[in-house]
Write a protein that holds these residues in place. Sequence first.
Motif, mmCIF file in Angstrom:
data_model
loop_
_atom_site.group_PDB
_atom_site.id
_atom_site.type_symbol
_atom_site.label_atom_id
_atom_site.label_comp_id
_atom_site.label_asym_id
_atom_site.label_seq_id
_atom_site.Cartn_x
_atom_site.Cartn_y
_atom_site.Cartn_z
ATOM 1 N N ASN A 237 0.832 -1.205 0.000
ATOM 2 C CA ASN A 237 0.000 0.000 0.000
ATOM 3 C C ASN A 237 0.876 1.268 0.000
ATOM 4 O O ASN A 237 0.579 2.239 -0.698
ATOM 5 C CB ASN A 237 -0.907 -0.016 1.226
ATOM 6 C CG ASN A 237 -1.854 1.174 1.251
ATOM 7 O OD1 ASN A 237 -2.715 1.310 0.390
ATOM 8 N ND2 ASN A 237 -1.695 2.046 2.239
ATOM 9 N N GLN A 238 1.954 1.226 0.782
ATOM 10 C CA GLN A 238 2.864 2.374 0.801
ATOM 11 C C GLN A 238 3.501 2.593 -0.575
ATOM 12 O O GLN A 238 3.647 3.730 -1.023
ATOM 13 C CB GLN A 238 3.951 2.158 1.850
ATOM 14 C CG GLN A 238 3.435 2.240 3.288
ATOM 15 C CD GLN A 238 4.537 1.967 4.303
ATOM 16 O OE1 GLN A 238 5.663 1.628 3.938
ATOM 17 N NE2 GLN A 238 4.214 2.099 5.585
ATOM 18 N N ARG A 239 3.876 1.507 -1.227
ATOM 19 C CA ARG A 239 4.491 1.634 -2.553
ATOM 20 C C ARG A 239 3.497 2.190 -3.571
ATOM 21 O O ARG A 239 3.854 3.024 -4.411
ATOM 22 C CB ARG A 239 5.018 0.280 -3.032
ATOM 23 C CG ARG A 239 5.729 0.365 -4.375
ATOM 24 C CD ARG A 239 6.463 -0.908 -4.705
ATOM 25 N NE ARG A 239 5.573 -2.063 -4.779
ATOM 26 C CZ ARG A 239 6.006 -3.303 -5.089
ATOM 27 N NH1 ARG A 239 7.297 -3.519 -5.321
ATOM 28 N NH2 ARG A 239 5.151 -4.302 -5.142
ATOM 29 N N GLU A 240 2.242 1.768 -3.474
ATOM 30 C CA GLU A 240 1.237 2.289 -4.397
ATOM 31 C C GLU A 240 1.016 3.785 -4.181
ATOM 32 O O GLU A 240 0.920 4.561 -5.144
ATOM 33 C CB GLU A 240 -0.074 1.534 -4.205
ATOM 34 C CG GLU A 240 -1.165 1.932 -5.208
ATOM 35 C CD GLU A 240 -2.423 1.099 -5.027
ATOM 36 O OE1 GLU A 240 -3.387 1.341 -5.793
ATOM 37 O OE2 GLU A 240 -2.460 0.224 -4.142
ATOM 38 N N ASN A 241 0.958 4.209 -2.911
ATOM 39 C CA ASN A 241 0.797 5.641 -2.620
ATOM 40 C C ASN A 241 1.998 6.449 -3.093
ATOM 41 O O ASN A 241 1.851 7.579 -3.577
ATOM 42 C CB ASN A 241 0.585 5.844 -1.122
ATOM 43 C CG ASN A 241 -0.768 5.341 -0.652
ATOM 44 O OD1 ASN A 241 -1.704 5.225 -1.440
ATOM 45 N ND2 ASN A 241 -0.877 5.031 0.637
ATOM 46 N N LEU A 242 3.187 5.867 -2.948
ATOM 47 C CA LEU A 242 4.387 6.555 -3.431
ATOM 48 C C LEU A 242 4.343 6.734 -4.946
ATOM 49 O O LEU A 242 4.815 7.754 -5.472
ATOM 50 C CB LEU A 242 5.639 5.772 -3.029
ATOM 51 C CG LEU A 242 6.081 5.878 -1.571
ATOM 52 C CD1 LEU A 242 7.321 5.035 -1.330
ATOM 53 C CD2 LEU A 242 6.359 7.320 -1.179
ATOM 54 N N ASN A 243 3.792 5.764 -5.653
ATOM 55 C CA ASN A 243 3.685 5.890 -7.118
ATOM 56 C C ASN A 243 2.773 7.053 -7.501
ATOM 57 O O ASN A 243 3.044 7.773 -8.467
ATOM 58 C CB ASN A 243 3.156 4.587 -7.718
ATOM 59 C CG ASN A 243 4.221 3.498 -7.747
ATOM 60 O OD1 ASN A 243 5.411 3.791 -7.848
ATOM 61 N ND2 ASN A 243 3.801 2.239 -7.649
ATOM 62 N N TYR A 244 1.676 7.241 -6.745
ATOM 63 C CA TYR A 244 0.794 8.377 -7.022
ATOM 64 C C TYR A 244 1.528 9.700 -6.789
ATOM 65 O O TYR A 244 1.445 10.634 -7.597
ATOM 66 C CB TYR A 244 -0.448 8.301 -6.129
ATOM 67 C CG TYR A 244 -1.348 7.123 -6.395
ATOM 68 C CD1 TYR A 244 -1.562 6.670 -7.695
ATOM 69 C CD2 TYR A 244 -1.987 6.446 -5.354
ATOM 70 C CE1 TYR A 244 -2.388 5.594 -7.939
ATOM 71 C CE2 TYR A 244 -2.815 5.360 -5.594
ATOM 72 C CZ TYR A 244 -3.006 4.936 -6.899
ATOM 73 O OH TYR A 244 -3.816 3.861 -7.152
ATOM 74 N N THR A 245 2.243 9.768 -5.676
ATOM 75 C CA THR A 245 3.003 10.986 -5.375
ATOM 76 C C THR A 245 4.085 11.221 -6.424
ATOM 77 O O THR A 245 4.346 12.355 -6.825
ATOM 78 C CB THR A 245 3.648 10.882 -3.978
ATOM 79 O OG1 THR A 245 2.642 10.584 -3.011
ATOM 80 C CG2 THR A 245 4.340 12.175 -3.607
ATOM 81 N N LYS A 246 4.701 10.132 -6.873
ATOM 82 C CA LYS A 246 5.748 10.234 -7.893
ATOM 83 C C LYS A 246 5.213 10.842 -9.187
ATOM 84 O O LYS A 246 5.839 11.722 -9.783
ATOM 85 C CB LYS A 246 6.335 8.849 -8.158
ATOM 86 C CG LYS A 246 7.434 8.849 -9.225
ATOM 87 C CD LYS A 246 7.957 7.435 -9.444
ATOM 88 C CE LYS A 246 9.038 7.414 -10.517
ATOM 89 N NZ LYS A 246 9.554 6.037 -10.743
ATOM 90 N N GLN A 247 4.043 10.397 -9.609
ATOM 91 C CA GLN A 247 3.454 10.932 -10.832
ATOM 92 C C GLN A 247 3.153 12.428 -10.699
ATOM 93 O O GLN A 247 3.333 13.209 -11.630
ATOM 94 C CB GLN A 247 2.182 10.154 -11.187
ATOM 95 C CG GLN A 247 2.436 8.727 -11.629
ATOM 96 C CD GLN A 247 3.378 8.648 -12.823
ATOM 97 O OE1 GLN A 247 3.264 9.419 -13.785
ATOM 98 N NE2 GLN A 247 4.325 7.719 -12.754
ATOM 99 N N SER A 248 2.684 12.818 -9.511
ATOM 100 C CA SER A 248 2.414 14.237 -9.277
ATOM 101 C C SER A 248 3.690 15.064 -9.359
ATOM 102 O O SER A 248 3.711 16.139 -9.981
ATOM 103 C CB SER A 248 1.757 14.416 -7.906
ATOM 104 O OG SER A 248 1.561 15.782 -7.622
#
Length: 464
Positions: A237-248
């Motif tokens: 879940n943390q990795r998925e949230n980091l991917n969203y932040t990364k795209q931003s």
Amino acid sequence: MSKWILLHLLVLLSVLGHSQTFLDAVITQAIAASPEAQVLELSQPQNTYNQASQLATLKPTLGITSSLPGFTRSINSITQPDGSLQFQTQSQAFSSLGINASQNIPITGGRLSLISGLNRIDLFEPSTTTNWSSNLFVVSYSQPLFGYNEMRLLKSNLAQTQQLNEATLGIQRQAFSQMIATLVLDYYLLAQQKELLDTQITELAFTMQRTSYLVQAGKILPEDVDLLTIEETKLSNQRENLNYTKQSLITQLRFHLGSGTDLETIQNLPLDTWEITPLDRDSLLKIAQQNPERIRSLQSTELAKQNVVRHRQNSGLSASVDVSFGYNQRAANLDGIYQNPLDRQMGTVSINLPILDGGKAKYNQLLAKNGLEQAELQETITQQKLLAQVENWVNQSRQTQNDIRYAEQSISLAKNRAVRTANLYAAGKATIDQYLKAQQYYTQLVFELNNARVRYWKMRYSIM
């Protein structure tokens, strides 16, 4: 724009040294490519134009005025040769052409003017006649007495305003550079965190495989495996949230830097090799002295002092002296209008002495003095705030360096502990809780070290 880029590079190299060349280059690229930086740069000419507009009042003016033939027809009272009056229909046309020049005198507050003009009147009823009049030239000078001279300090006031505008623009540029540095460092930190998570997830998958053998051997209860499953879900879940932040972050970086942004280099910045040095208090004090708030408080105090003098001088006797001389003439035709001009002179002294004003002048003076007291107090408060800000910068720097030292000193011990606990767990001599706590403590220290380094450089780029 190019001047700003060159200045920015020189400041960065002098303040931060040469080890952060890539980050400096990224900021410079953003200054050249970002729409926000371009909008910011366009605000500079506005201040220049506004100052030039106000300084124009101290320069000579030259103008031409004219009125096209204006026709009027009305019944007017006409004086007859015997002195009697008769109402008669009168039709006439009036035309004029003039040129005028003037110059304000800042040192005295007076005004020098030069006028030259030509007028023509055509009468159509009751008879047809044409008359000309001219002002060959008329030189006049008007000098206020006793009142406050607004022009005398105009240049010095505008110089202070220019200094304030430049400082404000500098702060805005600094804020933009800080924003770009923050985006880059946040992307770096996120990449390091994601890499750490990927490693944890990989190691956890291997641990779960070994755990199945420990369960079969009866060294671990089957229910304890649920802890590993929960940990795996949390990390995913943390990795998925980091991917969203990364795209931003990628979207923002490409907006400011363009589509060719070198993300690979950003996420591999060698922050561990960048030299971390204590902040110099004297250098920070020099930076604080250029803060727009300080310059604004100094300017407010100076303007408040001028306002006290203004109301004191304008509250009593006021007078003005107006003098003029020149030549004029009138004639029935244009050929004779400039022949044998007649001289003309004028001199007047105007005096105004207020006797009763309901206390307006008195209260205006008191208001001005109160404004000066407030401005002086605000200047002191601003200076104290800046000194406190400098101390805050120094303390933040020391605190961050302590965090970095602590993490660097503890991380090797935490890693050895994590490896030792993992071996004990594989041998069935440590519980899942002990294993997970050791791993989490190590990864937390790694993150805190990266985060402390990022915080340090964010702070440096925010105050440079």
